[in-house]
Design a protein around this motif. Sequence first.
Motif, short mmCIF file in Angstrom:
data_model
loop_
_atom_site.label_atom_id
_atom_site.label_comp_id
_atom_site.label_asym_id
_atom_site.label_seq_id
_atom_site.Cartn_x
_atom_site.Cartn_y
_atom_site.Cartn_z
N ALA A 175 0.85 -1.19 0.00
CA ALA A 175 0.00 0.00 0.00
C ALA A 175 0.89 1.24 0.00
O ALA A 175 1.76 1.39 0.87
N THR A 176 0.66 2.12 -0.96
CA THR A 176 1.52 3.31 -1.08
C THR A 176 0.79 4.60 -0.72
O THR A 176 1.44 5.59 -0.40
N ALA A 177 -0.57 4.59 -0.76
CA ALA A 177 -1.32 5.79 -0.39
C ALA A 177 -2.80 5.45 -0.32
O ALA A 177 -3.28 4.52 -0.98
N ASP A 178 -3.53 6.21 0.51
CA ASP A 178 -5.00 6.21 0.47
C ASP A 178 -5.42 7.53 -0.17
O ASP A 178 -4.91 8.60 0.18
N GLY A 209 8.44 0.34 7.38
CA GLY A 209 8.64 1.62 8.05
C GLY A 209 7.39 2.12 8.75
O GLY A 209 7.48 2.74 9.82
N VAL A 210 6.23 1.87 8.18
CA VAL A 210 4.97 2.30 8.79
C VAL A 210 4.67 1.47 10.04
O VAL A 210 4.00 1.94 10.96
N THR A 213 5.40 8.02 8.10
CA THR A 213 4.03 8.49 7.90
C THR A 213 3.47 7.99 6.58
O THR A 213 4.01 8.27 5.51
N TYR A 214 2.39 7.24 6.67
CA TYR A 214 1.72 6.73 5.48
C TYR A 214 1.02 7.89 4.76
O TYR A 214 0.47 8.79 5.40
N HIS A 215 1.01 7.85 3.44
CA HIS A 215 0.45 8.95 2.66
C HIS A 215 -1.08 8.84 2.57
O HIS A 215 -1.61 7.83 2.10
N VAL A 216 -1.76 9.87 3.02
CA VAL A 216 -3.20 10.05 2.79
C VAL A 216 -3.34 11.31 1.96
O VAL A 216 -2.90 12.39 2.38
N SER A 217 -3.92 11.19 0.77
CA SER A 217 -3.89 12.28 -0.20
C SER A 217 -5.29 12.61 -0.70
O SER A 217 -6.22 11.83 -0.56
#
Length: 516
Positions: free
Chosen positions: A406-409, A483-484, A492-496
Motif C-alpha cells: 500500500a503506497t497511499a490512500d 517503516g509504517v 508516515t503513510y500517505h493520505v492524499s
Amino acid sequence: MKPDQQRLAEGILFTDQYQLTMAQLFFRMGMHDTNVQFDHFYRKNPDYGEHQAGFCINAGLDWLLNWMRTARFRDEDIECLRAQKGRTGERVFQDDFLDWLRKEGNFEGLSMMAIPEGRVVHPNVPLTVVCGPLAKVQILESALLNMLNYQTLIATKAARIRAAGRGQTLLEFGMRRGHDRGVNAGIRAALIGGADFTSATGVSCALGLPPKGTHAHSMVQAFMAVGEGELAAFRAYADVYPDDCLLLVDTIDTLRSGIPNAITVFQELRKKGHEPFGVRLDSGDLAHLAVQSAKMLDQARFPDVKIVLSNLLDEMALVQILNQIEEEAPGQGMSADRIIRRLVYGVGTRMITSRGDAALDGVFKLVAIERDGEWTPAIKLSETPAKTLNPGYKKIWRLYDKRDKATADLLAFHDEDPNVMEPLVLRHPVEYDTKRVIPKAELDEIEPLHVEVLREGRRVYQTPPLGDIRERRDADLERLDLGVKRFINPYTYHVSLSEKLMAEKQRLIRQFRMSG
C-alpha cells in the motif's frame, strides 16, 4: 443502577445532551429532515510517549449496527426528556419535538458506508460515512464515536503487541482491569486486532472461541495454608485437568520450587498417558526465567511444553524480553528461536486500557448537505490547518504499487474514479503546493475501501466471521511497508486528496475567509 435505569442509560439516550438540543433546534428551523453527510475519522495515530503507532486497526462496526437496530425513543425516554428544565424552570424539550421523537426517533432512513472491521486504517480517512436526515444523524454521533473509537484503539494496541511477540499465541487477560462492562467491547476489539483467545468466558462463548487460562496463586496458597504445599496443589489441578494442565509456577520460587514441582507432576501425567500443556511465569525477570525454565523442561524431556509469560506486558516489554532471550539463550547452550517459538503471552492491563494513549481522537463532522437534489460540500476551518475538514461526498481508494505494498490512500469525490485518471495526481491534504504524481503503470491495484452497510435504515452488510476478519487484518499488515509498522518513529503513510477535491477545499476556504 436498577435494570430499568440501565436500559434508560444504554438505549437511545446513550448520547450527549447537546445532540438532542441541536436536534430540537433543527426541528424548529425545519431543517431536521434535510439530508446530510457526516464523516467519522480520527486525526492522528495513537502516541504512547516513548513509542508510536503508524496505523490503526478498524473495529467496532458490528456493535454499532446492532445497537442502532434496536435503539428508539420509548415512553420512558420521552418522559425523561419531558421532565428536563432549564435555568428559569422552563421545559427544555417541547411537546411537538417529543412527539416527533416518539414517531420518528430511530435510525430508520440513515445510510452508511464504512471500512470493514479488521482493516488497516490511517488518519483523516473517513472510516464511517453516514447519510440521512440531519436530526437523526446528529443524535447518532456520540454513540457512534463511543463504540468505534474505543474498539479501534484496543484493536490497534493488540496488533502491535502481536507483532512484538512475533506472531506467537496471544491471550487477552484484561477483564479484571478493564472499564466495567465496556471491557467486553475491548476484549472483542483485542480479538480482532491480535489476540488469539481471551480468559473472559462470556465473550468467548459469544464469539465461538474456547476461553483460555490457568489457575491463580490463591489455589497454591489455599493448599499451603492447610499444610499440603505447592506440589499437592499441582497434583490436584493435574488430576482434575489432565489434558489441559497449565501450572502457575511462581507462588514460592520459580526455579527452586515451581518448575521442579511442575516437572514432577508432568512426569506423573505422562505415566498415566497424558501430555502436559505448559507453565506460566507471572513475576520476576521473565526473559531469564523463560530461558532457565526451557532448559529445565528440556532436560526433563518436555521440549514441547509451552511457557506462558504474563505480568504487565505490552509491545515494548515483549521487544525487550525477546531481545534478552536472544542474548542469553546461547550462553546456556539453548536455541533462542526454539524458546521463542514455545512462548505464549498473557496480556491484560496494558492492552485492555491501551496503556500510554487511552483515547483515539476520532471525530464526526458534517461534510456535505443536500440542496435542491444536489450535494453541496461543507467545511470547517481551523487555526490549525490539519483540522480543516476535507469537504464533500467522497469515496476512499487504496493504491498498491508494483511491490504489492500500500503506497497511499486517496480521498476523492464520489463521482471520481482513479482507475481512469492518467497520471494520478495526489495532493497533500494540508501542504497545498505539495503533490505526488504516480503513472498508472507504477500501480498494481486500486482498491475501493468502503462497503455499504446500511441503506435507508436497513442493514445490508453481514459482519464476517472473526476468522475472516483476522485474515483480512493479516493481509493488510502484510501489504504495509515495514517503516509504517515501526514501533518508534514510524514512517508516515500517505493520505492524499484528488486534484478536484483539493481545488474545492481551497475554494471553500477562500470563500469562508472572505465572508468572515
